[in-house]
Design an enzyme around this catalytic site. Structure first.
Site, short mmCIF file in Angstrom:
data_model
loop_
_atom_site.label_atom_id
_atom_site.label_comp_id
_atom_site.label_asym_id
_atom_site.label_seq_id
_atom_site.Cartn_x
_atom_site.Cartn_y
_atom_site.Cartn_z
N CYS A 174 12.79 -18.88 44.36
CA CYS A 174 11.86 -19.85 44.93
C CYS A 174 10.44 -19.63 44.43
CB CYS A 174 11.90 -19.78 46.45
SG CYS A 174 11.51 -18.15 47.12
N LYS A 221 24.92 -16.50 58.76
CA LYS A 221 25.77 -17.34 57.91
C LYS A 221 25.25 -17.27 56.48
CE LYS A 221 26.01 -21.46 56.34
NZ LYS A 221 26.72 -21.23 55.06
N GLU A 280 11.81 -20.68 54.67
CA GLU A 280 11.31 -20.37 53.33
C GLU A 280 12.07 -21.30 52.39
OE1 GLU A 280 11.79 -17.13 49.88
OE2 GLU A 280 11.76 -16.32 51.92
N GLU A 290 12.24 -29.51 41.84
CA GLU A 290 12.66 -28.11 41.68
C GLU A 290 13.99 -28.06 40.92
OE1 GLU A 290 12.77 -24.11 44.37
OE2 GLU A 290 13.80 -25.86 45.18
#
Length: 508
Positions: free
Chosen positions: A300, A191, A266, A399
């Site tokens: 990331c 997905k 992750e 973040e």
């Protein structure tokens, strides 16, 4: 090198099929719409115009995909490793043959600059080749001896797995997760992120055209609350590999709990780059700028917190500011562009809200402009640098996932380590110093899954990739990927007639 006009003409030609046909699911080797016919619209961050109607999958679509993956699993798992190796190399060849198409479509789908996306297909092919070469030995184990017994370990593929990939560099990250699953002998339900679904469609087509058996790799498009939730809860899916936000990772873990789903995450990062006064400052400045402003800061592993020794703080932040101010923001297909538009208007608002928040918190916006308007009305934001930042500010803790760098001074090694670790994340860290003993001391203290010393992020595929704390669970890369996608068995063989306990009253 092609001109902007040539790139745009080719991109429009490649995109025409998606405009006319939409983006379908791929289930059991067949291109199919969602069972209820539902779609959603994918837009380009370049000009906010529609790119395609995308199948909006729900639980029944995921059921079909999981059934296809389950049905294809026995034959795929039983295929000799050498045969899987050859097939995965054919997929890599096919990826390379369509490298330009992949790059141009990815640019228009994500807003990433062509100078970076031109390598996306090559990196994807490299991922397939790396794991293809390991497929023949994926089941190898150890021989463990003890008196009267020999133990043999082996590994077997865990079964059908779900792979959920993010919207930043989606093509490369899809190959990074799917290639080892296939090499291990697993079948896949993929997905992709709803913001950038186009190259996932190209990728599964490429794989099946290269000879991948039907049902081994299935694609379901849709939203996390529908297709994603159904995938993570599905009893036939034995594991979920996910790349994305930490908050979404916690939801997936909860959703998979009832079926004891194995997970590999992750997740996010708020990664420090720590610069000591004895470092090569020119190289450190170049690396810091590259790791926050390349890929639009939507990565990331970006070095989003700049920790600088107090004695060089003003000098070094001025070096970074000068470099940041020269970065070209523009259309992703312009060869000169470094920073393109952010992925979506929702994300652009998030980033610009942080620019306003940082100033409200008392930081100085040394470079950047929250009101910047790029070409064609797209989701553009200038590279930004905040100075005078305190690590307790939200811009230093949360973040942002955009081209925004916050610079924080430190007095000594102990304070630098405390600041570096004082966030909920622990994905990467970057250390710049010429003192090798300090490098050993400091990296021992740093709470991160990956650390680069006197270097930007340079991936070596056999090494482990992953984070600690809220940045993830598990490791990718090398043999670590097989540990996730495979189960380990131990078989014990008696090598002598040892005494067997009796429970009939005649022995003990």
């Amino acid at each position: 090198m092609a001109t902007f006009e040539e790139n745009l003409s080719k991109a429009n030609r490649f995109l025409a099929r998606f405009v006319s046909d939409g983006v379908l699911n791929q289930i059991g080797g067949e291109a199919v719409p969602a069972q209820d016919g539902a779609t959603f619209e994918s837009i380009s961050p370049v000009d906010l115009k529609p790119l395609a109607k995308v199948a909006r999958s729900t639980a029944p679509d995921v059921d079909l995909a999981a059934e296809a993956a389950k049905a294809a699993f026995p034959a795929w798992a039983a295929m000799p490793g050498e045969a899987r190796k050859k097939l995965l190399h054919r997929i890599a060849d096919a990826i390379e043959s369509r490298a330009e198409e992949i790059a141009l479509v990815e640019c228009m789908d994500t807003g990433q600059a062509l100078r970076f996306m031109s390598k996306a297909a090559l990196r994807g092919a490299e991922n397939f080749r790396f794991f293809a070469d390991r497929a023949p030995a994926s089941r190898d184990g150890q021989s463990l001896r003890t008196p009267g017994q020999v133990n043999m370990t082996t590994r077997v593929p865990i079964g059908p797995v779900g792979v959920i990939t993010p919207w930043n560099t989606p093509f490369m990250l899809s190959t990074w997760k799917i290639a080892p699953a296939l090499a291990a002998g697993c079948t896949v339900v993929h997905k992709p992120a709803e913001f950038s679904p186009l190259t996932a469609r190209l990728l599964v087509e490429i794989a099946e055209e290269a000879g991948l058996p039907k049902g081994v790799w299935n694609l379901v498009n849709g939203f996390g609350e529908d297709a994603g939730k159904a995938l993570t809860e599905h009893p036939d899916i034995k594991a979920i590999g996910f790349v994305g936000e930490s908050r979404t990772g916690t939801q997936i873990m909860k959703q998979g709990a009832d079926t004891l789903k194995r997970v590999h995450f992750e997740l996010g990062g708020k990664n420090p780059v720590i610069v000591f006064a004895d470092a090569d400052l020119e190289r450190a400045a170049d690396a810091a700028v590259f790791m926050i402003y390349s890929l639009n800061g939507e990565r990331c592993t970006s070095s989003s917190r700049l920790l600088v020794e107090e004695s060089i703080y003003e000098r070094f932040t001025a070096m970074v500011a000068e470099r940041a101010s020269r970065i070209k923001v523009g259309h992703p297909l312009d060869p000169a562009t470094v920073v393109g538009p952010l992925i979506h208007p929702v994300h652009r608002k998030k980033v610009t809200d942080y620019l306003a928040l940082g100033q409200a918190e008392g930081a100085t916006l040394a470079v950047g402009d929250a009101g910047f308007e790029g070409p064609d009305g797209g989701c553009y934001v200038r590279p930004a640098l905040f100075t005078g930042v305190d690590n307790r500010m939200r811009i230093a803790q949360e973040e942002i996932f955009g081209p925004v760098l916050v610079a924080i001074p430190f007095r000594n090694e102990a304070e630098a380590a405390a600041l570096a670790n004082d966030v909920r994340y622990g994905l990467t860290g970057y250390l710049w110093t010429s003192d090798v003993t300090r490098a050993f001391r400091f990296t021992d203290q740093l709470e991160a899954g990956m650390i680069w010393v006197n270097s930007e992020n340079i991936r070596h595929l056999p090494t482990p990739f992953g984070g600690v704390k809220s940045s993830g669970i598990g490791r990718d890369g090398g043999d670590w990927s097989f540990e996730f996608y495979m189960e380990t068995k131990n078989i014990a063989f008696a090598t002598s007639a040892h005494k067997i306990p009796k429970l009939d009253g005649h022995g003990g």
